[in-house]
Design an enzyme around this catalytic site. Structure first.
Site, short mmCIF file in Angstrom:
data_model
loop_
_atom_site.label_atom_id
_atom_site.label_comp_id
_atom_site.label_asym_id
_atom_site.label_seq_id
_atom_site.Cartn_x
_atom_site.Cartn_y
_atom_site.Cartn_z
N TYR A 1 2.69 -8.20 5.23
CA TYR A 1 1.39 -8.86 5.33
C TYR A 1 0.35 -7.98 4.64
CZ TYR A 1 0.78 -6.00 9.61
OH TYR A 1 0.70 -4.98 10.51
N HIS B 1 2.35 -2.94 3.44
CA HIS B 1 1.37 -3.71 2.68
C HIS B 1 1.67 -3.64 1.18
CE1 HIS B 1 -0.63 -3.94 6.42
NE2 HIS B 1 -1.02 -2.70 6.43
#
Ligand SMILES: *[C@@H]1O[C@H](CO)[C@@H](O)[C@H](O)[C@H]1NC(C)=O
Ligand SMILES: *[C@@H]1O[C@H](CO)[C@@H](O)[C@H](O)[C@H]1NC(C)=O
Ligand SMILES: *[C@@H]1O[C@H](CO)[C@@H](O)[C@H](O)[C@H]1NC(C)=O
Length: 321
Positions: free
Chosen positions: A249, A297
């Site tokens: 994410y 990330h």
């Protein structure tokens, strides 16, 4: 002067006439023409370019149907919930989520406090990341001159005013990165699990004594009337549409930038990326790991999107020192 007034009058009458005039008038400056054109077109804001225009979507991934903040009335679709639930693999279900959100709006504003687009307003925003490239940048006054200044997690102000400014209208955080705020700063919560929503309420009322992956402050000091909770649908939008599902994410910094695209007409971005030596660190602390590792990330993709937005002049990107 009289000629100019007449020309301006004609501008608002016909755009064909405008191009005719353009051919024959070398007296009008381009900025005047652009300004008049904006009025003629009835833009959704008074900046040169408005992020709130629907047509932006064609070129950028803007989708104004995705609402930036949760409200007492907003419904998160089951599909969006499924994405959100997966990011930290928390147990709990859709109905628990809904009940928790409902409880939140018993104490926090049902409609988050932010200005909607208006044709006579230009909502300018500074998104201030924590990169070491802010040191010696002297961006302070430029940052403070924006209407909205959004800072991220622990981004410090005291002692760094010359480079990062002193105004903070919004501070983005999640429970594990929470800090005390003054009475005029909006607390903008990024919730990554149901427990984060429960934390928000308890940290204000009774104290939160649950567990997380790291220590979490049990209380928070902030103005509860200025609390805003980011819509999980926007977080998903940042991941699925902007980053094409790369990484687990997006980082909080990247999602904050996407959030700003939804709540501002003009976005100025500071403190993202490496410094001029190529080091990735924070301006207020030295990060041990100087190589660009962003864990779960998708850091490279995020940076590429920021570069692209800057090249398209959708945002103004300040690279620092
Ligand atoms: C914009 O977002 C809404 C809500 O998530 C979605 O239903 C719609 O399909 C999106 N529009 C486009 C063009 O992707
Ligand atoms: C903080 O702001 C609220 C209004 O949002 C006000 O009711 C309260 O008195 C303020 N507190 C202080 C300490 O200024
Ligand atoms: C930045 O990186 C260079 C080597 O690439 C190193 O010599 C320097 O000490 C680093 N600076 C900081 C502030 O970490």
């Amino acid at each position: 002067m009289a000629v100019k007034a007449k020309i301006l009058l004609m501008l608002s009458v016909s755009s064909t006439m405008l191009f005719f005039l353009l051919e024959f008038s070398n007296k009008l400056s381009f900025s005047v023409i652009t300004y008049q054109l904006n009025i003629y077109k009835q833009n959704s804001c008074s900046c040169e370019k408005c992020l709130s225009e629907d047509k932006m979507f064609q070129f950028h991934h803007m989708n104004h149907s995705v609402k930036p903040f949760l409200t007492a009335k907003s419904e998160l679709s089951e599909e969006d919930y499924a994405w959100w639930k997966n990011i930290q693999r928390e147990r709990g279900d859709y109905s628990t989520y809904k009940a928790t959100v409902k409880e939140l709006f018993e104490i926090f504003p049902a409609e988050p406090d932010y200005e909607k687009p208006r044709s006579d307003r230009c909502r300018t925003c500074a998104v201030v990341g924590n990169s070491a490239n802010l040191l010696k940048s002297h961006y302070g006054p430029l940052i403070d001159s924006q209407d909205i200044v959004i800072r991220i997690n622990y981004g410090k102000v005291k002692g760094y005013e010359e480079d990062v400014g002193s105004k903070t209208t919004h501070r983005v955080m999640y429970p594990e990165s929470s800090s005390r705020l003054d009475n005029t700063t909006h607390l903008v919560l990024f919730a990554f699990k149901i427990k984060d929503l429960q934390w928000l309420k308890k940290a204000f009322l009774t104290g939160f004594f649950g567990r997380s992956y790291t220590s979490t402050k049990s209380t928070i000091k902030a103005n509860k009337d200025l609390v805003m909770v980011v819509n999980p649908a926007l977080m998903k939008h940042a991941h699925v549409v902007w980053l094409k599902k790369k990484g687990v994410y997006p980082s909080t910094g990247f999602m904050t930038l996407i959030l700003a695209l939804h709540m501002c007409d003009e976005v100025h971005v500071f403190g993202f990326g490496a410094d001029s030596d190529g080091n990735w660190s924070h301006y207020f602390e030295v990060l041990r790991n100087k190589k660009f590792k962003t864990g779960i990330h998708p850091g490279q993709q995020e940076f590429a999107v920021i570069e692209e937005l800057a090249n398209q002049k959708t945002i103004k990107f300040y690279r620092g020192y």
